[in-house]
Design an enzyme around this catalytic site. Structure first.
Site, PDB file in Angstrom:
ATOM      1  CB  SER A  27      -0.831   0.022   1.276  1.00 18.47           C
ATOM      2  OG  SER A  27      -0.007   0.377   2.368  1.00 18.47           O
ATOM      3  CG  ASP A  28       1.598   5.733  -1.514  1.00 18.87           C
ATOM      4  OD1 ASP A  28       2.541   5.860  -0.698  1.00 18.87           O
ATOM      5  OD2 ASP A  28       1.509   6.407  -2.532  1.00 18.87           O
ATOM      6  CB  CYS A  29       3.196   5.368   3.633  1.00 20.14           C
ATOM      7  SG  CYS A  29       4.531   4.617   2.689  1.00 20.14           S
ATOM      8  CB  SER A  50      -3.452   4.216   1.027  1.00 21.25           C
ATOM      9  OG  SER A  50      -2.642   3.210   0.513  1.00 21.25           O
TER      10      SER A  50
END
Ligand SMILES: *[C@@H]1O[C@H](CO)[C@@H](O)[C@H](O)[C@H]1NC(C)=O
Ligand SMILES: *[C@@H]1O[C@H](CO)[C@@H](O)[C@H](O)[C@H]1NC(C)=O
Ligand SMILES: *[C@@H]1O[C@H](CO)[C@@H](O)[C@H](O)[C@H]1NC(C)=O
Length: 754
Positions: A288-290, A292
């Site tokens: 995941s993007d941090c 999300s």
């Protein structure tokens, strides 16, 4: 006695130097050969298959240990001899310190800082992209061996540069899906190496998908719900990711912050599981993007604490099974095993010899300089007035807020560079310089410093203005409001051009395109160069081009629009295609038909190239899959589904002569576009890049270039339902102003028999 003593000392020093040369080796991540309790466990046995080792390890882990491995700052498992690991490192265009996994200092004060990706993309040189990836992964391995770097890099960013205002457009390879995909494949290969299943470092293509807005008009990326049609997903947004996974064999994909059609990308099983895993066969992990993640679906690793905090609870409540957790661990542990992290002592493994001497070495730094030379684009050259001559232009006025910059040249997601050559330093190697910034910074909010700048221009034999943007104008979390130069920059350029005694040259640093129509139209401005963000030695590359030591060959990887283009173009409208009823202009050279300042692919040279097609097929038969079409239907007006064609390696080969008709050697990028038959419907782009080749051709010489075009992948278009089809009939291949017609005809078994 004395000599024996000195021998001892010498031996001691050699020993010390050898140790030093390898870097301060840190303890193995796991499976330390000195640790008798773990070294003989099956998961440590290099001779076993990786899948067996992963299963063995998962079988030994307790639920709470497993859960703590699912976050970027993964805890260690001391009872099994496994250390903690920070998954998050970045290497967009050089080893970066943006992620917490990599730290500069002591033996590793910096790393080679290549040009920002938008500049490197402009080289259109796939072997350069791979070479940069190899250097970056050498430096990353060296830092890992020294205990200060990670092995999992969340780079490259292959989102489409959809809107010219996007603050992160600089990080991407531009607006074209095939260009972005080809960049991804080669950079990832350079990073990951080509040693079978083993990984040199693990790359990550991000951010999946339809992410290209940071903060515009009150809408930010965390809350943005991108409404995207199936058609645009299939023929624009997915293309670079599909190529990255299928052809680049990337070890990881990162999902984005935004939602697509109402569902957060990190929680969409259709996107993550069905597309990335089942259709594209990702051999690796999804992160995941941090931060999300709200829900764990098909995700393997969370950048952020969420999974670590909530997973155990979710399993206890039966919302998630331990099997789901194991599935995620298979994906992450497999990557760590492929990286050799469970093979014991890193220094005795492949790449174990890399150390401080391999970071910022002269060869690596030369490649950073070369990449800038290859990426800089010559936009205008009236006269021609460029290159300047050190004999005639002995004194040069160097003006502008970017004329003496360093950090500006490396853009965002950078690290600490080995060193810098600023523009003024680069130009100073060719001429005596008079330096005047003209404005205090790129915001250029007043004209207090204009006077001395005009005086300098008036005195010098030539004037070079180094203008443009920096991270205060376009950045992560910062989209631009417009396309013009900030503040009074335009005013400064025009006034200096009027005051100049000699030729005036404008050099721009920027990630996104800038509307400099005023400069294009001003006959007193003889030449314009776009340098993007040209990396640590960007100033040297700019000077080499201005003074003719290098012949520019870069081409724009994105369209340069006039400011008026934005009139009816909300950044939040994701549609690639124009809408006449809404007055919406559409996006990128593939769909937008209005006026441009410089088209995609624009770039001049100090010489001139001519193309001729030596040979190319006029007719190509596409065999259809017998199951679907066993009768003798007339297909001539149709667009057949790609899944109904026997694609295999079916391709068109063009032989093209490239002749250098000028008097200096140069490199030329052959951009090959195709336009589908009319009646390819409203579906089709007006044209699409299908291939590019970069060649060096000596003055007056010519070269034969072979271009292969995969028919199903590249000559297909996507219909409104998102189905990829190959239009039958006449496709037009464009190379510069040369056109070639090729007719595609479907054949069925029935037709062949009759
Ligand atoms: C042959 O093709 C036509 C047109 O697509 C279709 O209507 C017909 O059902 C097909 N016949 C057979 C036997 O598949
Ligand atoms: C197929 O259809 C096209 C257009 O309707 C026509 O021009 C062509 O002659 C037809 N070909 C055959 C083999 O019937
Ligand atoms: C592409 O880049 C590589 C690496 O710098 C270089 O060796 C090669 O000459 C370049 N190709 C052309 C055609 O310039």
């Amino acid at each position: 006695m004395a000599s024996k003593f000195s021998l001892l000392i010498t031996t001691f020093f050699i020993l010390l130097c050898t140790l030093h040369h390898n870097g301060e080796a840190h303890d193995p991540f796991a499976c330390d050969p000195k640790d008798v309790t773990t070294k003989n466990l099956p998961f440590c046995k290099v001779s076993l298959a990786i899948s067996e080792r992963v299963n063995d390890l998962i079988g030994r882990l307790r639920l709470e240990e497993k859960v703590n491995l699912l976050v970027n700052t993964a805890s260690g498992v001391p009872r099994l001899g496994i250390k903690s690991y920070e998954w998050w490192s970045e290497a967009l265009h050089g080893v970066s310190n943006v992620g917490p996994g990599t730290k500069f200092g002591a033996q590793f004060p910096g790393a080679t800082s290549f040009p920002q990706v938008i500049t490197t993309a402009a080289s259109f040189n796939a072997s350069l992209w791979e070479a940069i990836g190899r250097v970056v992964s050498d430096e990353a391995r060296a830092m890992y061996n020294g205990g200060v770097g990670g092995l999992t890099y969340w780079s490259p960013n292959v989102n489409i540069f959809r809107d010219p205002r996007w603050g992160r457009g600089q990080e991407t390879p531009g607006e074209d899906p095939v260009l972005a995909g080809t960049y991804a494949v080669h950079y990832v290969k350079g990073l990951q190496g080509t040693d079978g299943n083993r990984l040199k470092v693990a790359a990550c293509c991000k951010h999946f998908t339809a992410y290209d807005l940071d903060n515009w008009n009150g809408v930010d990326r965390f809350h943005f719900n991108a409404q995207v049609s199936k058609q645009d997903i299939e023929d624009t947004f997915d293309v670079p990711f599909r190529m990255c996974v299928k052809e680049g064999k990337v070890a990881s994909v990162m999902c984005s912050y935004n939602q697509v059609n109402g569902v957060p990308t990190c929680a969409d099983p259709t996107l993550l599981k069905r597309t990335i895993r089942e259709q594209w066969h990702l051999d690796g992990y999804i992160v995941s993007d941090c931060d999300s993640v709200g829900v764990l679906y098909s995700l393997d690793l969370d950048c952020g604490p969420f999974l670590g905090l909530h997973t155990q609870d979710a399993v206890k409540k039966g919302m998630l099974s331990e099997g789901d957790v194991n599935g995620a661990l298979v994906n992450t542990l497999t990557i760590q095993m492929r990286l050799g992290m469970f093979d014991g002592e890193p220094l005795s493994q492949a790449y174990g010899n890399l150390g401080p001497k391999d970071v910022c070495n002269p060869v690596h730094q030369e490649l950073a300089l070369e990449a800038a030379r290859q990426g800089i684009v010559l936009l205008k050259n009236n006269g021609p007035s460029l290159p300047l001559s050190p004999q005639h232009h002995r004194t040069v006025a160097v003006i502008g807020p970017n004329s003496d910059v360093t950090i500006t040249m490396i853009g965002n997601y950078a690290g600490i560079a080995c060193g810098y050559t600023s523009p003024i330093q680069g130009i100073g190697k060719y001429a005596r310089t008079i330096h005047q910034p003209g404005c205090a910074n790129v915001a250029c909010s007043n004209d207090n410093q204009f006077g001395p700048a005009l005086d300098a221009a008036h005195q010098a034999d030539a004037t070079i203005l180094v203008m443009g943007l920096d991270q205060s104008i376009e950045a992560e979390t910062k989209d631009r409001a417009g396309l013009l130069l900030p503040g009074l920059q335009q005013d400064l350029v025009s006034k200096v051009a009027d005051a100049s005694r000699g030729p005036t040259i404008l050099v721009l640093m920027s990630g996104g395109p800038v509307d400099i129509t005023f400069a294009q139209n001003n006959h007193r401005i003889a030449g314009i160069l776009w340098a993007g963000y040209p990396g640590q030695d960007g100033g040297a590359a700019i000077a080499d081009i201005l003074f003719g030591a290098a012949n520019p060959g870069g081409k724009l990887p994105m369209t340069w629009y006039p400011q008026e283009y934005l009139t009816n173009l909300p950044m939040t409208n994701m549609a690639m295609r124009p809408s006449q009823s809404k007055g919406y202009p559409g996006r990128t050279y593939r769909f937008y038909k209005g006026p441009v300042l410089y088209p995609f692919g624009h770039g001049l040279s100090y010489t001139h190239f001519v193309h001729t097609i030596a040979s190319a097929p006029k007719l190509v038969s596409i065999p259809l899959n017998g199951h679907h079409h066993s009768n003798t239907t007339n297909f001539s007006n149709k667009a057949i589904r790609v899944t109904h064609a026997r694609c295999g390696k079916l391709s068109i080969t063009l032989h093209v002569y490239v002749k250098n008709v000028g008097s200096i050697d140069g490199t030329h990028t052959l951009l090959v576009f195709s336009a589908p038959p009319l009646g390819g419907g409203n579906w089709a782009p007006q044209k699409q890049l299908v291939a590019f080749e970069k060649v060096h051709v000596d003055a007056k010489a010519q070269k034969l270039v072979l271009v292969n075009i995969h028919v199903c992948k590249l000559l297909s278009v996507v219909d409104k339902l998102g189905i990829r089809r190959i239009p039958m009939g006449e496709h037009v291949i464009h190379i510069g102003d040369v056109k070639h017609h090729v007719s595609l005809q479907a054949t069925t078994l029935g037709i062949i028999k009759s």
